[in-house]
Design a protein around this motif. Sequence first.
Motif, PDB file in Angstrom:
ATOM      1  N   VAL A   1       1.287  -1.271   0.218  1.00  9.83           N
ATOM      2  CA  VAL A   1       0.156  -0.332  -0.060  1.00  9.83           C
ATOM      3  C   VAL A   1       0.640   0.991  -0.069  1.00  9.83           C
ATOM      4  O   VAL A   1       1.100   1.842   1.041  1.00  9.83           O
ATOM      5  CB  VAL A   1      -0.901   0.294   1.174  1.00  9.83           C
ATOM      6  CG1 VAL A   1      -2.005   1.133   1.534  1.00  9.83           C
ATOM      7  CG2 VAL A   1      -1.603  -1.730   1.309  1.00  9.83           C
TER       8      VAL A   1
ATOM      9  N   MET B   1      -3.971  -2.068  -7.625  1.00  9.47           N
ATOM     10  CA  MET B   1      -6.001  -2.164  -7.733  1.00  9.47           C
ATOM     11  C   MET B   1      -6.449  -0.283  -7.100  1.00  9.47           C
ATOM     12  O   MET B   1      -5.852  -0.267  -6.256  1.00  9.47           O
ATOM     13  CB  MET B   1      -5.522  -3.203  -6.182  1.00  9.47           C
ATOM     14  CG  MET B   1      -7.094  -3.323  -6.415  1.00  9.47           C
ATOM     15  SD  MET B   1      -6.661  -4.181  -4.733  1.00  9.47           S
ATOM     16  CE  MET B   1      -8.481  -4.378  -4.156  1.00  9.47           C
ATOM     17  N   GLY B   2      -7.405  -0.653  -7.345  1.00  9.46           N
ATOM     18  CA  GLY B   2      -8.307   0.172  -6.562  1.00  9.46           C
ATOM     19  C   GLY B   2      -9.331   0.439  -5.631  1.00  9.46           C
ATOM     20  O   GLY B   2      -8.729  -0.075  -4.359  1.00  9.46           O
ATOM     21  N   ALA B   3     -10.534   0.078  -5.496  1.00  9.29           N
ATOM     22  CA  ALA B   3     -11.425  -0.513  -4.731  1.00  9.29           C
ATOM     23  C   ALA B   3     -11.410  -2.370  -5.323  1.00  9.29           C
ATOM     24  O   ALA B   3     -12.514  -3.069  -4.379  1.00  9.29           O
ATOM     25  CB  ALA B   3     -12.046   0.320  -4.732  1.00  9.29           C
TER      26      ALA B   3
ATOM     27  N   ASP C   1      -1.976  -2.171  -3.654  1.00 12.31           N
ATOM     28  CA  ASP C   1      -3.481  -1.170  -3.313  1.00 12.31           C
ATOM     29  C   ASP C   1      -3.040   0.275  -3.520  1.00 12.31           C
ATOM     30  O   ASP C   1      -2.593   1.090  -2.521  1.00 12.31           O
ATOM     31  CB  ASP C   1      -3.482  -1.452  -2.028  1.00 12.31           C
ATOM     32  CG  ASP C   1      -5.497  -0.429  -1.710  1.00 12.31           C
ATOM     33  OD1 ASP C   1      -5.479  -0.096  -1.910  1.00 12.31           O
ATOM     34  OD2 ASP C   1      -5.550  -1.537  -0.767  1.00 12.31           O
TER      35      ASP C   1
ATOM     36  N   LYS D   1      -4.933   2.655  -2.966  1.00 11.06           N
ATOM     37  CA  LYS D   1      -6.344   3.953  -2.417  1.00 11.06           C
ATOM     38  C   LYS D   1      -5.409   4.640  -0.805  1.00 11.06           C
ATOM     39  O   LYS D   1      -6.118   5.651  -0.793  1.00 11.06           O
ATOM     40  CB  LYS D   1      -7.476   2.786  -1.931  1.00 11.06           C
ATOM     41  CG  LYS D   1      -7.980   2.386  -2.961  1.00 11.06           C
ATOM     42  CD  LYS D   1      -9.320   2.023  -1.948  1.00 11.06           C
ATOM     43  CE  LYS D   1      -9.935   0.488  -1.323  1.00 11.06           C
ATOM     44  NZ  LYS D   1      -8.293  -0.141  -2.009  1.00 11.06           N
ATOM     45  N   ARG D   2      -4.506   4.505  -0.837  1.00  7.96           N
ATOM     46  CA  ARG D   2      -3.301   6.143   0.412  1.00  7.96           C
ATOM     47  C   ARG D   2      -3.055   6.537  -0.616  1.00  7.96           C
ATOM     48  O   ARG D   2      -2.604   7.637  -0.050  1.00  7.96           O
ATOM     49  CB  ARG D   2      -2.191   4.621   0.500  1.00  7.96           C
ATOM     50  CG  ARG D   2      -1.452   5.382   2.303  1.00  7.96           C
ATOM     51  CD  ARG D   2      -0.888   4.426   2.772  1.00  7.96           C
ATOM     52  NE  ARG D   2      -0.334   4.902   3.370  1.00  7.96           N
ATOM     53  CZ  ARG D   2       1.550   5.020   3.522  1.00  7.96           C
ATOM     54  NH1 ARG D   2       1.690   4.003   2.495  1.00  7.96           N
ATOM     55  NH2 ARG D   2       2.194   4.785   4.361  1.00  7.96           N
TER      56      ARG D   2
ATOM     57  N   ASN E   1      -4.458   8.751  -1.668  1.00  4.09           N
ATOM     58  CA  ASN E   1      -6.123   9.926  -1.975  1.00  4.09           C
ATOM     59  C   ASN E   1      -5.487  11.364  -2.332  1.00  4.09           C
ATOM     60  O   ASN E   1      -6.437  12.093  -1.818  1.00  4.09           O
ATOM     61  CB  ASN E   1      -6.980   9.032  -1.249  1.00  4.09           C
ATOM     62  CG  ASN E   1      -6.679   9.162  -0.192  1.00  4.09           C
ATOM     63  OD1 ASN E   1      -5.333   9.402   0.415  1.00  4.09           O
ATOM     64  ND2 ASN E   1      -7.246   8.730   0.979  1.00  4.09           N
TER      65      ASN E   1
ATOM     66  N   SER F   1     -10.674   8.201  -4.142  1.00  2.00           N
ATOM     67  CA  SER F   1     -11.728   7.239  -4.567  1.00  2.00           C
ATOM     68  C   SER F   1     -12.894   8.719  -5.161  1.00  2.00           C
ATOM     69  O   SER F   1     -12.950  10.092  -5.186  1.00  2.00           O
ATOM     70  CB  SER F   1     -12.506   7.351  -3.151  1.00  2.00           C
ATOM     71  OG  SER F   1     -12.610   8.287  -2.503  1.00  2.00           O
TER      72      SER F   1
ATOM     73  N   GLY G   1     -16.122   8.850  -4.605  1.00  6.33           N
ATOM     74  CA  GLY G   1     -16.690   9.928  -2.994  1.00  6.33           C
ATOM     75  C   GLY G   1     -15.606  10.449  -2.272  1.00  6.33           C
ATOM     76  O   GLY G   1     -16.711  11.850  -2.736  1.00  6.33           O
ATOM     77  N   TYR G   2     -14.589  10.371  -2.736  1.00  3.05           N
ATOM     78  CA  TYR G   2     -13.830  12.426  -1.850  1.00  3.05           C
ATOM     79  C   TYR G   2     -13.809  13.326  -2.975  1.00  3.05           C
ATOM     80  O   TYR G   2     -13.945  13.599  -2.092  1.00  3.05           O
ATOM     81  CB  TYR G   2     -12.123  10.855  -1.546  1.00  3.05           C
ATOM     82  CG  TYR G   2     -11.502  11.865  -0.617  1.00  3.05           C
ATOM     83  CD1 TYR G   2     -11.981  12.548  -0.293  1.00  3.05           C
ATOM     84  CD2 TYR G   2     -10.294  12.369  -1.056  1.00  3.05           C
ATOM     85  CE1 TYR G   2     -11.631  13.412   0.736  1.00  3.05           C
ATOM     86  CE2 TYR G   2      -9.760  13.204  -0.894  1.00  3.05           C
ATOM     87  CZ  TYR G   2      -9.533  14.054   0.891  1.00  3.05           C
ATOM     88  OH  TYR G   2      -9.067  14.945   1.025  1.00  3.05           O
TER      89      TYR G   2
ATOM     90  N   ALA H   1     -16.975  14.260  -2.403  1.00  4.17           N
ATOM     91  CA  ALA H   1     -17.595  15.506  -1.312  1.00  4.17           C
ATOM     92  C   ALA H   1     -16.757  16.672  -1.265  1.00  4.17           C
ATOM     93  O   ALA H   1     -16.728  17.507  -0.813  1.00  4.17           O
ATOM     94  CB  ALA H   1     -16.774  14.179  -0.047  1.00  4.17           C
TER      95      ALA H   1
ATOM     96  N   THR I   1     -16.514   3.928  -2.782  1.00  6.96           N
ATOM     97  CA  THR I   1     -15.077   3.764  -2.973  1.00  6.96           C
ATOM     98  C   THR I   1     -13.797   3.257  -4.133  1.00  6.96           C
ATOM     99  O   THR I   1     -12.971   3.500  -4.148  1.00  6.96           O
ATOM    100  CB  THR I   1     -14.166   2.448  -2.054  1.00  6.96           C
ATOM    101  OG1 THR I   1     -13.450   2.963  -1.674  1.00  6.96           O
ATOM    102  CG2 THR I   1     -15.282   1.560  -2.533  1.00  6.96           C
TER     103      THR I   1
END
Lengths: 384, 462
Positions: free
Chosen positions: B44, B68-70, B88, B90-91, B93, B112, B114-115, B118, B137
Amino acid sequence: MKYADIVHRCFRCGYCKFTSDYTDFNCPSYRKFRFETYSPGGRMWLIRGWLNGDIKNSERFQEILFSCATCANCVEHCVFAFSDDLVNIFVAAREELVAEGLVPPPVRDYLKAIHVNGNPYKLPASERGKWADGTGLEAYNGQDYLFYVGCVGSYDERAVKIARAVGTLLAKAGLSIGILGEKETCDGNEVRALGESGLFENLAGQNIQTFQDLGVKKIITLDPHAFNVFKNDYPSLGGRFEIYHYTQVLGPLIQAGKVPLKECPLKVTYHDPCYLGRHNGEYQAPRSILKAIPGLQLVEMDRHGENAFCCGGGGGNFFTDILGKGQESPARLRVKEAAETGADIIAVACPQCAKMLEDAVKSEELEDRLKVMDVAEIVTGCLL
Amino acid sequence: MTDIAQSLARIVGEAYVSNHPEEAYFYARDPGLMPHHAPDYVVVPETVEEIQEIVRLANREKVPVVPMGAGLALTGLVIPLRGGIVIDMKRMNRILSVNETGRHAVVEGGTSQGYLKAYLEKHHPRLRHSIPDSPATATIAANVMIHGQGRLTQQYGFNSDMICGLEVVLASGEVCCIGSCALSPDWFSKGPPLPDLTGLFLGWFGATGIITKVGVKLYPRKKMRDVEIFITDREDLVPEMIYELTHTEMVEDINVFAQPKPMIFKDNHHITLFFTGDTDEELEFKRKTIWHALDRFIQSKDGGFMGVAPAMKPTLLDMPQRSVSRFADVTRGGGFEYSGPIIMVDKYPACAHKILELAEKYDLGYSGMARIIGRSHCMMYGFAFTFNRADPDMMERTRKALHEVSVFALEAGGVFWKATVDEQRMAMEKMDPTTLSLMRMIKEQMDPNGIMNPGNWEVTKV
């Protein structure tokens, strides 16, 4: 295992990791470790793999299961019909590991300490009531309310100050309260969450017997963890009492003018404890107290209410520290978030949160900017 | 720890490397139906430099790397078919910049959907991106990598059309900027007027490089958003209806769904129309224009607008729609998978017939959902089947149904979206040999050691 018929139903979509508006990942253990395995969906899939014999109980597996803070963020945000059972599933898996006797050493030590001493600090019961010395609080003998303090409030140096503040405030407001002192024993919330269901039932049975023998009808708790277990788990074991968190009692007393307050120009952000908030839906009582203080400015963190980020102390982690420390620890992330609001004070309503966040403030070297205070301590400082 | 694990730990820190059975078990699988295959390591990383080091290590050791994403494609694209290192993402982000007036953002490769949503809502409330209905995600980089679609796809095409640059770590470990960012500090174009090199990476599923930054085009976010649903039982008329609706240029997004449950949905096709406005007048003007576009179908009694109950609107207007994930538990079994070929809109009736035929043949719960891409230029038709993860027989029936979808889609002139390895093979068998040869040349040049998500887009013969 209980709930074994549910674990395959997780799609691992990941909504459980987020806040409702996706501001940030909100699962404390996922946020700390960052492997999917430490997320609620990861746990669901691993538990299934373990039940199917595809993976074994290992130190890693134990860390994954016991690092869950049982904060219920996943319960709040999972989109599936079984969402209410998510934390229960993780606790059920822990029960299996406890039954096997294969748990992380800090979990074992915690449970043994409770079993032997009735508290995790391995201190004698005779010292349990010392926190109240000098407060004038009396032993329970038929007063309207029992004020139940719990292990942390009784023994932890920082939490004792909060217990004293709460007890003193309630008594000063004219509330009829009594304490158990050395008759008090562990409420068992963390024992239950760590999967030792037998020990939990013993503790609950002992407490229920004590309360009933003394004729207790109404209980005020210092700690949301005790509030939770008395309210939600004791009734099925025969313990039916009126349960209040202290903020639910203090608020109306302030409204009734029984706690006169002076102007206090403080800028405060409030950290929702998981066992008061998400587990029991009480978000307003502490806020109404803070808002009742003249001149106090309440500012919210991005993640608050149902979306509050756990301090990392829940589910036994306050004692076992499986979630661990370091820059990415939930408590340190939380105090940085609090600092971003520009608040001078993080208000808490839980002695465990207070301790976790206060340590984090020190680690982040924010002591000059940010103070951690319980709601009761803030009120005490603002008394007329 | 093995030597490789120790080397990885030196790169990303011990806490972010695993060769434990628990991560091997989890990252061997995605939520779909593809066979599992365990990675040797999961890492990660936090920085581009770390990814560069990981890829250089993989090259030295001839070990596969799979970004890999989600992991939500459902078609096994991040299952490490030949083991190796799963990265991975996703760190990574962080949202690096947002240009309000230039309407674009630059985000890291693990950010992501979603992030970003937001973040924009909080800091740039007049901007939005084309958010897909995959769970929040899902990462932006993975979505453009698979040519995903989103809420603005009817207006602007695939989400991969809505980018304005990439940063990619090549198989050599070098970092490469694609688009205007290759020679300018500004990320305003993914290619034009330069040669558009994004095609070397998009749609390749990580087989040619790892996307570490994406320039995302942003669009006006109107103050109001609403939804109407036109219902018809004449699937043969749906393409005409779509043609009329896209002619208005008033619709934000057009989805058509048909499913047997709840019972009131059965046998009808629901053309779901989203539209936006800054004022009540604008919203009402668009609503009326949309209504009138379908007048002739109403007059011929071939369909009509249903009253969308207020209680139903939050579910429909939700972005992403959480209800999409709930489809996985229709059978109380936690699984669904869909094949979503990109195909001409005039194939809608054939697709609608096919999903019904397969659902009956294999006794499966289904949902057919078309998302219109561009002004009726094509559509993604999702043949979605729900299955019980604890029922191997149902899972096998679902696999068979999906295989039949693949055969049907190819025969109907469609092209697989986020193709499984089997679909990649089917596509390459049918593909023009010269095109296939070009793909092989590209792959061999860009990944000479065959370490980049091997097993995907491998041209074995021409």
